[in-house]
Design an enzyme around this catalytic site. Sequence first.
Site, PDB file in Angstrom:
ATOM      1  N   LYS A  35     -65.556  -4.620 -14.315  1.00  0.00           N
ATOM      2  CA  LYS A  35     -65.219  -4.230 -15.684  1.00  0.00           C
ATOM      3  C   LYS A  35     -66.130  -3.111 -16.162  1.00  0.00           C
ATOM      4  CE  LYS A  35     -63.846  -7.732 -18.213  1.00  0.00           C
ATOM      5  NZ  LYS A  35     -64.120  -9.040 -18.838  1.00  0.00           N
ATOM      6  N   ARG A 105     -69.319  -9.184 -22.783  1.00  0.00           N
ATOM      7  CA  ARG A 105     -68.247  -9.512 -21.831  1.00  0.00           C
ATOM      8  C   ARG A 105     -68.800  -9.740 -20.435  1.00  0.00           C
ATOM      9  NH1 ARG A 105     -64.275  -4.504 -22.543  1.00  0.00           N
ATOM     10  NH2 ARG A 105     -62.756  -5.974 -21.644  1.00  0.00           N
ATOM     11  N   GLY A 114     -60.081 -14.407 -16.877  1.00  0.00           N
ATOM     12  CA  GLY A 114     -60.254 -15.583 -17.720  1.00  0.00           C
ATOM     13  C   GLY A 114     -61.278 -16.569 -17.217  1.00  0.00           C
ATOM     14  N   MET A 116     -64.634 -16.134 -16.784  1.00  0.00           N
ATOM     15  CA  MET A 116     -65.941 -16.097 -17.414  1.00  0.00           C
ATOM     16  C   MET A 116     -65.725 -15.820 -18.892  1.00  0.00           C
ATOM     17  SD  MET A 116     -67.802 -16.145 -14.508  1.00  0.00           S
ATOM     18  CE  MET A 116     -69.288 -15.283 -14.816  1.00  0.00           C
ATOM     19  N   ARG A 349     -58.252  -2.208 -14.321  1.00  0.00           N
ATOM     20  CA  ARG A 349     -58.576  -2.772 -12.998  1.00  0.00           C
ATOM     21  C   ARG A 349     -57.308  -2.726 -12.157  1.00  0.00           C
ATOM     22  NH1 ARG A 349     -59.017  -8.828 -15.498  1.00  0.00           N
ATOM     23  NH2 ARG A 349     -56.885  -8.928 -16.201  1.00  0.00           N
ATOM     24  N   HIS A 472     -52.761 -16.096 -19.259  1.00  0.00           N
ATOM     25  CA  HIS A 472     -53.604 -16.689 -18.221  1.00  0.00           C
ATOM     26  C   HIS A 472     -52.747 -17.328 -17.131  1.00  0.00           C
ATOM     27  CE1 HIS A 472     -56.000 -20.044 -16.549  1.00  0.00           C
ATOM     28  NE2 HIS A 472     -56.905 -19.098 -16.457  1.00  0.00           N
ATOM     29  N   ARG A 580     -38.753 -23.697  25.542  1.00  0.00           N
ATOM     30  CA  ARG A 580     -39.126 -25.012  26.068  1.00  0.00           C
ATOM     31  C   ARG A 580     -37.857 -25.708  26.523  1.00  0.00           C
ATOM     32  NH1 ARG A 580     -40.634 -24.545  20.983  1.00  0.00           N
ATOM     33  NH2 ARG A 580     -42.797 -24.252  20.366  1.00  0.00           N
ATOM     34  N   ARG A 636     -40.016 -21.792  30.281  1.00  0.00           N
ATOM     35  CA  ARG A 636     -41.003 -22.710  30.853  1.00  0.00           C
ATOM     36  C   ARG A 636     -40.278 -23.913  31.433  1.00  0.00           C
ATOM     37  NH1 ARG A 636     -45.083 -25.589  26.838  1.00  0.00           N
ATOM     38  NH2 ARG A 636     -43.217 -26.799  26.384  1.00  0.00           N
ATOM     39  N   GLU A 779     -53.553 -23.003  30.198  1.00  0.00           N
ATOM     40  CA  GLU A 779     -53.758 -23.960  29.103  1.00  0.00           C
ATOM     41  C   GLU A 779     -54.697 -25.093  29.481  1.00  0.00           C
ATOM     42  OE1 GLU A 779     -50.029 -25.712  27.964  1.00  0.00           O
ATOM     43  OE2 GLU A 779     -49.257 -25.689  30.000  1.00  0.00           O
ATOM     44  N   SER A 798     -49.460 -16.736  30.323  1.00  0.00           N
ATOM     45  CA  SER A 798     -49.250 -16.940  28.890  1.00  0.00           C
ATOM     46  C   SER A 798     -50.206 -18.034  28.449  1.00  0.00           C
ATOM     47  CB  SER A 798     -47.797 -17.343  28.616  1.00  0.00           C
ATOM     48  OG  SER A 798     -47.637 -17.578  27.243  1.00  0.00           O
ATOM     49  N   GLY A 800     -51.428 -21.009  26.573  1.00  0.00           N
ATOM     50  CA  GLY A 800     -50.951 -22.116  25.756  1.00  0.00           C
ATOM     51  C   GLY A 800     -52.146 -22.634  24.989  1.00  0.00           C
ATOM     52  N   THR A 801     -52.395 -22.040  23.836  1.00  0.00           N
ATOM     53  CA  THR A 801     -53.672 -22.323  23.163  1.00  0.00           C
ATOM     54  C   THR A 801     -53.703 -23.665  22.460  1.00  0.00           C
ATOM     55  OG1 THR A 801     -52.815 -20.848  21.463  1.00  0.00           O
ATOM     56  CG2 THR A 801     -54.548 -19.986  22.888  1.00  0.00           C
ATOM     57  N   ASN A 802     -52.536 -24.309  22.295  1.00  0.00           N
ATOM     58  CA  ASN A 802     -52.594 -25.660  21.722  1.00  0.00           C
ATOM     59  C   ASN A 802     -53.287 -26.591  22.696  1.00  0.00           C
ATOM     60  OD1 ASN A 802     -51.059 -24.502  19.745  1.00  0.00           O
ATOM     61  ND2 ASN A 802     -49.148 -25.489  20.344  1.00  0.00           N
ATOM     62  N   ASP A 803     -52.783 -26.623  23.938  1.00  0.00           N
ATOM     63  CA  ASP A 803     -53.412 -27.468  24.945  1.00  0.00           C
ATOM     64  C   ASP A 803     -54.812 -26.968  25.287  1.00  0.00           C
ATOM     65  OD1 ASP A 803     -52.070 -29.807  25.928  1.00  0.00           O
ATOM     66  OD2 ASP A 803     -50.395 -28.493  26.443  1.00  0.00           O
ATOM     67  N   CYS A 866     -48.586 -18.000  23.708  1.00  0.00           N
ATOM     68  CA  CYS A 866     -47.409 -18.637  23.108  1.00  0.00           C
ATOM     69  C   CYS A 866     -47.775 -19.898  22.332  1.00  0.00           C
ATOM     70  CB  CYS A 866     -46.366 -18.949  24.183  1.00  0.00           C
ATOM     71  SG  CYS A 866     -46.914 -20.150  25.395  1.00  0.00           S
ATOM     72  N   TYR A 886     -48.912  -9.123  24.379  1.00  0.00           N
ATOM     73  CA  TYR A 886     -48.057  -9.539  23.261  1.00  0.00           C
ATOM     74  C   TYR A 886     -48.517 -10.885  22.722  1.00  0.00           C
ATOM     75  CZ  TYR A 886     -45.923 -12.831  26.507  1.00  0.00           C
ATOM     76  OH  TYR A 886     -45.739 -13.849  27.388  1.00  0.00           O
TER      77      TYR A 886
HETATM   78  P1  ADP Z   1     -61.328 -11.176 -19.797  1.00  0.00           P
HETATM   79  O1  ADP Z   1     -62.154 -10.884 -18.599  1.00  0.00           O
HETATM   80  O2  ADP Z   1     -61.057 -12.612 -19.989  1.00  0.00           O
HETATM   81  O3  ADP Z   1     -60.123 -10.305 -19.866  1.00  0.00           O
HETATM   82  P2  ADP Z   1     -62.558  -9.441 -21.701  1.00  0.00           P
HETATM   83  O4  ADP Z   1     -64.010  -9.190 -21.629  1.00  0.00           O
HETATM   84  O5  ADP Z   1     -61.703  -8.376 -21.150  1.00  0.00           O
HETATM   85  O6  ADP Z   1     -62.254 -10.824 -21.049  1.00  0.00           O
HETATM   86  O7  ADP Z   1     -62.261  -9.678 -23.224  1.00  0.00           O
HETATM   87  C1  ADP Z   1     -61.310 -10.521 -23.791  1.00  0.00           C
HETATM   88  C2  ADP Z   1     -60.493  -9.755 -24.829  1.00  0.00           C
HETATM   89  O8  ADP Z   1     -61.288  -9.176 -25.822  1.00  0.00           O
HETATM   90  C3  ADP Z   1     -59.708  -8.638 -24.210  1.00  0.00           C
HETATM   91  O9  ADP Z   1     -58.404  -8.622 -24.740  1.00  0.00           O
HETATM   92  C4  ADP Z   1     -60.455  -7.406 -24.610  1.00  0.00           C
HETATM   93  O10 ADP Z   1     -59.606  -6.310 -24.694  1.00  0.00           O
HETATM   94  C5  ADP Z   1     -61.024  -7.796 -25.968  1.00  0.00           C
HETATM   95  N1  ADP Z   1     -62.261  -7.069 -26.235  1.00  0.00           N
HETATM   96  C6  ADP Z   1     -63.363  -7.059 -25.477  1.00  0.00           C
HETATM   97  N2  ADP Z   1     -64.304  -6.232 -25.978  1.00  0.00           N
HETATM   98  C7  ADP Z   1     -63.780  -5.692 -27.082  1.00  0.00           C
HETATM   99  C8  ADP Z   1     -64.258  -4.741 -28.038  1.00  0.00           C
HETATM  100  N3  ADP Z   1     -65.458  -4.176 -27.937  1.00  0.00           N
HETATM  101  N4  ADP Z   1     -63.459  -4.415 -29.055  1.00  0.00           N
HETATM  102  C9  ADP Z   1     -62.238  -4.985 -29.157  1.00  0.00           C
HETATM  103  N5  ADP Z   1     -61.729  -5.874 -28.306  1.00  0.00           N
HETATM  104  C10 ADP Z   1     -62.483  -6.225 -27.262  1.00  0.00           C
HETATM  105 MG    MG Z   2     -48.914 -26.978  26.647  1.00  0.00          MG
HETATM  106 MG    MG Z   3     -60.010  -8.464 -19.928  1.00  0.00          MG
END
Ligand code: ADP
Ligand code: MG
Ligand code: MG
Length: 911
Positions: A35, A105, A114, A116, A349, A472, A580, A636, A779, A798, A800-803, A866, A886
């Site tokens: 981020k 953040r 979501g 952290m 991202r 989420h 087989r 076989r 095998e 060939s 036979g990696t199971n056996d 195989c 192969y």
């Molecule tokens: P997550 O990793 O869960 O997406 P974010 O750090 O991106 O968490 O933040 C959660 C929400 O808060 C996001 O929608 C983000 O756009 C918003 N947000 C984060 N920082 C700011 C900021 N400085 N001003 C306005 N909105 C923010």
């Molecule tokens: Mg066999």
């Molecule tokens: Mg975000």
Amino acid sequence: MSKKAAKYVYSFDELRLAERAAGSADGVRALLGGKGANLAEMAKLKMPVPPGFVVTTEACKAFLAAHERFPKGMWEQVMKAIGGLERATGKKFGDPRNPLLVSCRSGAKFSMPGMMDTVLNIGLNDEVAQGLARLSGDERFVFDAYRRLLQMYGSVVLGVPGKAFEELLSGQRARRGVWNDADLPTEDLKAVTAAFKKLIEEQARRPFPADPFEQLELATQAVFRSWNGKRAFDYRKAAGIPHDLGTAVTVVTMVFGNLGADSGTGVATTRNVTTGEDQLEGDLLMNAQGEEVVSGARITLRIGELARLLPAVDRQLRRIVHVLEKHYRDVQDVEFTIERGKLWMLQTRNAKRTAKAAIRIAVDLAKSKLISKAEAVRRVAPEHVDYFLHPQLDGAVCAKARDEGAMIAEGLNVSPGAAIGQIVFDADTAEHWAKQLKKKVILVRPETRPEDVHGMLAAQGIVTSRGGRTSHAALVARQFGIPAVVGASTLEVSAERKQMRTPGGKTLKEGDWLSIDGGSGEVFAGKLETVVPDVTDPYLVALLDWADGFRRLGVWANADYARDAERARRFGAEGIGLCRTEHMFFEPERLPIVQSMILAPGAEQRAEHLAKLLPMQRTEFAALFKAMDGLPITIRLIDPPLHEFLPSRDELHRSVVELETRIRLGEGDRAALESQLSSKRRLLESVQAMHEQNPMLGLRGVRLGILMPELVRMQVRAILEAACACARQGVKLKPKIMIPLVATKAELRLQRELLEDEARKVLKEQGVKVRYEFGTMIEVPRAALVAGELAEFAEFFSFGTNDLTQMTFGISRDDAETGFLSEYLHQGLLAHNPFASIDLDGVGQLMETAVRLGRARRKSLEIGICGEHGGDPASIAFCHRVGLDYVSCSPFRVPVARLAAAHAALADAKA
Ligand code: ADP
Ligand code: MG
Ligand code: MG
């Protein structure tokens, strides 16, 4: 003098310094988190990013290692960086006359949506709120922001259950008779703010910190600590992310999307991440703050609405995301906020996507020359291809279900695939039912939250009644390929009462069956049927075509019947690596003949039964040759212990006892019973005579061929008679006849002599010239060690990696996989299941030895695999490295293997 403290804080305009410290773009992502690194990158590209800075993952790791104390010098650097934000914005942290607010953040190297915690609006307290109200002239906005700070801060930093805040808020909504927080008047928000502060004081046993610096300090600690939280840990485990990377903290000047009708917030992906279509997709909420879109708590607008509401902003956003996609050479997932008509970018991202989208996007990007074809092939994972081979709901069945009113809701089709399971309404039950009770479940929730992830991962599918495409639930489902329908808003879901009501008035309860189609967004009551699709998706076809151009390994299939061979060929198989023949013996009408053949007292009687089997096998082989016209086919000779074809000893024993009892009690026709009894007794005796303590190490494979040469002769005859008949019809073929379970040169020599003798006879009788090859399976560990000697008699090997795995470890596969093996894996005694992926250190070494010795003796020796490992990407990479010709796998794995073999070759080319 003490050493200068390490640099723990980088402002967004210090990207150069971070690059220098971290060495590479990848290093920057590791240091600043995805981020933070991307925000700095956007700032460098002159995009509108609010001023901010990053506290590095190094600081996080030092903090966690030092019993949760900040490393030396870090906090001073944060204070200085805040000073930088103050200069850039002209505002001051904690100053009621012109306050600076920031968000705190989290962000690790790999995006963990979501997972952290982020806290917005840091810097507010009673005084600052007053000041800000005066300044903005919008008291409602200020108290809305303040109550959000208290709510997030209370739950994330101070550990007050989030539900307690939600309850206070929904209580206020109910009293006011409104649905949305946005409809609560200012005085209500003030009341909520006061109630939140009281709640924090009671539950956290400390007041909410009024000092903005203290707020930031505790929030930073909480983000650092959340790296080790359960939900982050679970997510990393599921996603295969290392646990020692740490998270960065990104501090960003707040911008506000809740300042009225020309403000708003949204998320978008530069393409449709469900289907891959080249079209901006996303959700928008006017007059709201960011987290509301992501949490899915309010119904959002489609991004297309922005053009109507704020056309200039829409144009600017489209320009920016276009540049971003080009810059990162991949589809982007962005977050933005509009403050009084001004656009601010808050995140970008690489977007998570479905398998279907991943393939289409890779192909489209390569076609538009943004990436190379090799890169496109590399970007698609074997699992993405696998998805296309998974069951989908049967179209006809769906239509019927619709007619019958079983389609109970339609939501957003955010993660495709069919899922069928029993409804559960909470994550813990989902996990318990799935893992302990081995039930298939569908998790149904009003919306999901990060703490639900363990239940989502355990479920077959996910349904939510709220939330958008970027909620989420949608993000997690897409990432892990779990079919999902979100925002099925007509369903009234009550998690507390463990039931949901449909618009038609039906009530579905926990344990009821539900079928969902994540590709169409439909939700059906009941248990619908599924079909397995074909690989006809044009993007998949194109991608696999490119993959074929890169790979060196051939991809063959294991197929016993013509219909499997046909499918394998459609999927791209270039030969049959294993047919087989014994499967032909298991057909119900043939089994009695096979049994009589096995139990025949002498060679003469046996010949009679074999003569009956001959035409049947011949027909099967002919069909197979025709299906694979022009491609190699490996057949076989019979392998399994013969008792597998006979009735079970215990069962025979039971019927003998039962018959004896009935005779003793004088039941039924005595003569008939007696004759039944004597035939059962004879059968039991024969079965007993053939009984072995360890049948898998007993009379099977080549040993059968040596003890019953007539059996080998019959099979060879069937193969070659069929081959001659086909050759006469113009079918191109060169059968490869393969001997199983060979351990010594003498065995192989004997079989070869026998086989050649019979072959000469057949070819002479038929008067047709058909060439065939003779080879052996490797095998048994001994075979690998004496592969040089075996290569004297074998034209191909060939594996036979199971056996081979079972015998190298001395582990019975059939028993171990349901028994102690899982304990071994759990305790880490084995890093992975050696029956799923080749054990490189042991079995792999045997294979390497066999390849080396075999080729040394016979240069042209053809070598394949195989065993089931032939369809496993990691094993395929190994087969490529040791120079096999192969891999052969089940028809359904063929497309996966084609891609994996290309990956192996590309990895080679890179190294
Ligand atoms: P997550 O990793 O869960 O997406 P974010 O750090 O991106 O968490 O933040 C959660 C929400 O808060 C996001 O929608 C983000 O756009 C918003 N947000 C984060 N920082 C700011 C900021 N400085 N001003 C306005 N909105 C923010
Ligand atoms: Mg066999
Ligand atoms: Mg975000």
